[in-house]
Design an enzyme around this catalytic site. Structure first.
Site, mmCIF file in Angstrom:
data_model
loop_
_atom_site.group_PDB
_atom_site.id
_atom_site.type_symbol
_atom_site.label_atom_id
_atom_site.label_comp_id
_atom_site.label_asym_id
_atom_site.label_seq_id
_atom_site.Cartn_x
_atom_site.Cartn_y
_atom_site.Cartn_z
ATOM 1 N N ARG A 102 -0.979 4.567 13.432
ATOM 2 C CA ARG A 102 0.262 4.052 12.814
ATOM 3 C C ARG A 102 1.488 4.584 13.566
ATOM 4 O O ARG A 102 2.412 3.834 13.874
ATOM 5 C CB ARG A 102 0.273 4.505 11.339
ATOM 6 C CG ARG A 102 1.438 3.996 10.518
ATOM 7 C CD ARG A 102 1.133 4.046 9.027
ATOM 8 N NE ARG A 102 0.102 3.089 8.665
ATOM 9 C CZ ARG A 102 -1.156 3.432 8.354
ATOM 10 N NH1 ARG A 102 -1.517 4.689 8.312
ATOM 11 N NH2 ARG A 102 -2.045 2.504 8.080
ATOM 12 N N ASN A 152 0.841 -1.195 0.000
ATOM 13 C CA ASN A 152 0.000 0.000 0.000
ATOM 14 C C ASN A 152 0.888 1.261 0.000
ATOM 15 O O ASN A 152 1.580 1.554 0.977
ATOM 16 C CB ASN A 152 -0.914 -0.048 1.245
ATOM 17 C CG ASN A 152 -1.864 1.121 1.294
ATOM 18 O OD1 ASN A 152 -1.496 2.246 0.990
ATOM 19 N ND2 ASN A 152 -3.096 0.857 1.702
ATOM 20 N N PHE A 162 -5.717 9.123 3.358
ATOM 21 C CA PHE A 162 -6.185 8.065 2.467
ATOM 22 C C PHE A 162 -7.220 7.208 3.195
ATOM 23 O O PHE A 162 -7.523 7.439 4.369
ATOM 24 C CB PHE A 162 -5.006 7.211 1.965
ATOM 25 C CG PHE A 162 -4.365 6.339 3.024
ATOM 26 C CD1 PHE A 162 -3.440 6.868 3.913
ATOM 27 C CD2 PHE A 162 -4.695 4.987 3.134
ATOM 28 C CE1 PHE A 162 -2.852 6.072 4.888
ATOM 29 C CE2 PHE A 162 -4.104 4.182 4.111
ATOM 30 C CZ PHE A 162 -3.183 4.732 4.995
ATOM 31 N N GLU A 170 -1.728 -13.805 1.219
ATOM 32 C CA GLU A 170 -3.173 -13.819 1.377
ATOM 33 C C GLU A 170 -3.510 -13.465 2.823
ATOM 34 O O GLU A 170 -3.031 -14.129 3.751
ATOM 35 C CB GLU A 170 -3.733 -15.200 1.019
ATOM 36 C CG GLU A 170 -5.213 -15.114 0.687
ATOM 37 C CD GLU A 170 -5.896 -16.475 0.680
ATOM 38 O OE1 GLU A 170 -7.119 -16.501 0.855
ATOM 39 O OE2 GLU A 170 -5.184 -17.491 0.535
ATOM 40 N N ASP A 181 -0.988 -4.310 9.878
ATOM 41 C CA ASP A 181 -2.348 -4.514 9.420
ATOM 42 C C ASP A 181 -3.199 -3.533 10.216
ATOM 43 O O ASP A 181 -3.065 -3.431 11.442
ATOM 44 C CB ASP A 181 -2.792 -5.956 9.675
ATOM 45 C CG ASP A 181 -3.867 -6.378 8.697
ATOM 46 O OD1 ASP A 181 -3.784 -6.007 7.511
ATOM 47 O OD2 ASP A 181 -4.812 -7.086 9.106
HETATM 48 P P1 ITT Z 1 -0.993 -4.203 2.883
HETATM 49 O O1 ITT Z 1 -1.769 -5.392 3.365
HETATM 50 O O2 ITT Z 1 -0.182 -4.451 1.653
HETATM 51 O O3 ITT Z 1 -0.190 -3.569 3.985
HETATM 52 P P2 ITT Z 1 -3.661 -3.003 2.622
HETATM 53 O O4 ITT Z 1 -4.188 -1.738 2.009
HETATM 54 O O5 ITT Z 1 -4.290 -4.291 2.199
HETATM 55 O O6 ITT Z 1 -2.066 -3.066 2.434
HETATM 56 P P3 ITT Z 1 -4.730 -3.401 5.271
HETATM 57 O O7 ITT Z 1 -5.105 -4.800 5.034
HETATM 58 O O8 ITT Z 1 -4.082 -3.050 6.564
HETATM 59 O O9 ITT Z 1 -3.727 -2.838 4.160
HETATM 60 O O10 ITT Z 1 -6.018 -2.536 4.944
HETATM 61 C C1 ITT Z 1 -6.510 -1.647 5.764
HETATM 62 C C2 ITT Z 1 -7.409 -0.676 5.045
HETATM 63 O O11 ITT Z 1 -7.796 0.230 6.063
HETATM 64 C C3 ITT Z 1 -6.736 0.159 3.959
HETATM 65 O O12 ITT Z 1 -6.925 -0.324 2.670
HETATM 66 C C4 ITT Z 1 -7.421 1.502 4.125
HETATM 67 O O13 ITT Z 1 -8.645 1.517 3.439
HETATM 68 C C5 ITT Z 1 -7.703 1.545 5.598
HETATM 69 N N1 ITT Z 1 -6.639 2.252 6.338
HETATM 70 C C6 ITT Z 1 -5.464 1.768 6.812
HETATM 71 N N2 ITT Z 1 -4.766 2.733 7.422
HETATM 72 C C7 ITT Z 1 -5.510 3.855 7.334
HETATM 73 C C8 ITT Z 1 -5.336 5.184 7.760
HETATM 74 O O14 ITT Z 1 -4.233 5.591 8.379
HETATM 75 N N3 ITT Z 1 -6.307 6.053 7.504
HETATM 76 C C9 ITT Z 1 -7.421 5.690 6.858
HETATM 77 N N4 ITT Z 1 -7.670 4.463 6.411
HETATM 78 C C10 ITT Z 1 -6.712 3.545 6.646
#
Ligand code: ITT
Length: 206
Positions: free
Chosen positions: A191, A10, A162, A44, A73
């Site tokens: 985070r 991401n 985002f 996955e 995550d």
């Molecule tokens: P990776 O698994 O490759 O790290 P991902 O986008 O799939 O990337 P997640 O499974 O942790 O990551 O998904 C969490 C979702 O939550 C992400 O796609 C965003 O929509 C949301 N998210 C995560 N951090 C956020 C933040 O700081 N602010 C707003 N939304 C966030």
């Protein structure tokens, strides 16, 4: 110079994590990403918890690259929805369980719709970030958690950040996370709170 690989695909997370590392002023650490390596296996995310998924991501990337790997995550847990979207935050508005097509905007829209007419006090939500650091040399994995509490706004607002940032209202700033600057967000976010603890562990890696 210690090398650490960020085990995430991401781009928005990568940007924030790099920024957080700068804020924490970690010396002698070079941050690499998955794109610095060829053919890193896809992971996955089939765990039952954020922790399971974070550990899995860090282990796959750490074992593949032979370098310590940092993953995280994150989920948005909404009280009124019994914790949804939670670990499924990235896939919340997916139409097909097998294909990940939901955009950030789709997810925000669905959430606002689900909470339509729900009174303010019942819109409590928290972002939870579970970060994992895996050391392949010692086959050891450490995890740390960062939590931030807020509310789901009535309407999306703001264009920074985002994901769910436009719908996450943070009372202390009286703004959504998409209305505060990235500098502000990176100093107080879920985070930041998780990575701050992981950085202490990185200092102890040999
Ligand atoms: P990776 O698994 O490759 O790290 P991902 O986008 O799939 O990337 P997640 O499974 O942790 O990551 O998904 C969490 C979702 O939550 C992400 O796609 C965003 O929509 C949301 N998210 C995560 N951090 C956020 C933040 O700081 N602010 C707003 N939304 C966030």
């Amino acid at each position: 110079m210690k090398k650490i690989v960020l085990a995430t695909r991401n781009k928005d997370k990568i940007k924030e994590i790099k920024n957080i590392f700068k804020i924490l002023d970690l010396k002698d650490v070079e941050l690499l990403t998955i794109s610095d390596f060829a053919n890193v296996p896809e992971v996955e995310e089939d765990g039952k918890t954020l922790k399971d998924n974070a550990i899995k991501k860090a282990k796959v990337v750490g074992n593949y690259t032979g370098l310590p790997a940092l993953s995280e995550d994150t989920g948005l847990f909404v009280e009124y929805l019994n914790g949804a979207p939670g670990i499924y935050s990235a896939r919340y508005a997916d139409k097909n369980a097998k294909k990940h097509t939901a955009t950030y905007e789709d997810n925000c829209k669905k959430l606002i719709k689900e909470l339509d007419g729900v009174e303010w006090e019942k819109r409590k939500a928290e972002f939870i970030c579970l970060s994992a650091l895996y050391d392949p040399k010692k086959n050891k994995c450490y995890t740390r958690k960062g939590v931030i509490k807020g509310y789901i706004s009535i309407n999306p607002s703001g264009s920074k950040g985002f994901g769910y940032d436009p719908v996450f209202y943070f009372p202390e700033k009286q703004k959504t996370f998409a209305e505060i600057s990235s500098e502000e967000k990176n100093l107080l976010s879920h985070r930041f709170l998780a990575i701050k603890q992981i950085v202490k562990l990185i200092k102890n890696l040999n």
